[in-house]
Design an enzyme around this catalytic site. Sequence first.
Site, short mmCIF file in Angstrom:
data_model
loop_
_atom_site.label_atom_id
_atom_site.label_comp_id
_atom_site.label_asym_id
_atom_site.label_seq_id
_atom_site.Cartn_x
_atom_site.Cartn_y
_atom_site.Cartn_z
N HIS A 201 2.62 -2.80 -5.96
CA HIS A 201 4.01 -2.77 -6.42
C HIS A 201 4.02 -2.37 -7.88
CE1 HIS A 201 2.64 -6.79 -7.49
NE2 HIS A 201 3.73 -7.03 -8.18
N HIS B 226 4.93 -3.62 -10.76
CA HIS B 226 4.94 -4.50 -11.94
C HIS B 226 3.78 -4.13 -12.86
CE1 HIS B 226 7.39 -7.87 -9.76
NE2 HIS B 226 8.10 -6.83 -10.09
N ASP C 56 1.67 -5.60 -14.77
CA ASP C 56 0.34 -6.23 -14.79
C ASP C 56 -0.56 -5.69 -13.67
OD1 ASP C 56 2.10 -7.56 -12.98
OD2 ASP C 56 0.84 -9.34 -12.96
N HIS C 57 0.02 -4.93 -12.74
CA HIS C 57 -0.79 -4.35 -11.66
C HIS C 57 -1.09 -2.87 -11.88
CE1 HIS C 57 -0.54 -7.75 -8.76
NE2 HIS C 57 0.37 -8.08 -9.65
#
Length: 220
Positions: free
Chosen positions: A49, A51, A53-54
């Site tokens: 996804h 976001h 932090d990914h």
Amino acid sequence: MTLEGTNTYIYGADPCVVIDPGVEDAGHLGRVRAAAAARGGIGTVLVTHSHGDHISGADRLGAPVVQPGDGEVHGGLTARATPGHAADHVVFLAADGVCFSGDLVLGLGSTIVPPGGNALAAFMDSLALLQAEDLALICPGHGPWITDPAAKLAEYVEHRQMRERRLVDSLDAGERSRAALLAAVWDDVPPELLPMAAMAMEAHLEKLEGEGRLPADLRP
Ligand SMILES: [Zn+2]
């Protein structure tokens, strides 16, 4: 909320795929590059996804970054649409029963499902989708591996059902104040996490509304 770093996974070989490359941290990305090179290089960078932090380091790996649609196969992994935590969330299923779950299911604690777009109803459907798979291992986006997927998924479902039951009980008893509902149903939550709980409650109220089960006279 990132309680600890994001887990990055390297799957397969010649070439491998990288799942959720994580943040733009030179040390981390260097280790990913080295591990991937030992497996014949990176064919595709897959993201669960959008976001930060990914994915914020995704463009630094020198391979195409793909967020596949439902049913697409990349490097032996099948993507399944699993909205809830994020509307664009997918998980990746391997043939041997391994699921790379992103933030749909976490190794520690429960995941955030923000209100909007009836995300909680979608989240429950996404959990049911995983329950229908014969999973041997869940590799989450945060926290340790989950070696008993069925138990963890049941725990996730039961946790949300418990909140919903208590919320409906309070509504049935005539409570209409959001503040009072929050205090009654999220009574185990420490004060500093009450803003998160209030968000969770809005997601529950939205789900009940979608099911025609929400009284019209709710108050702040
Ligand atoms: Zn996330």
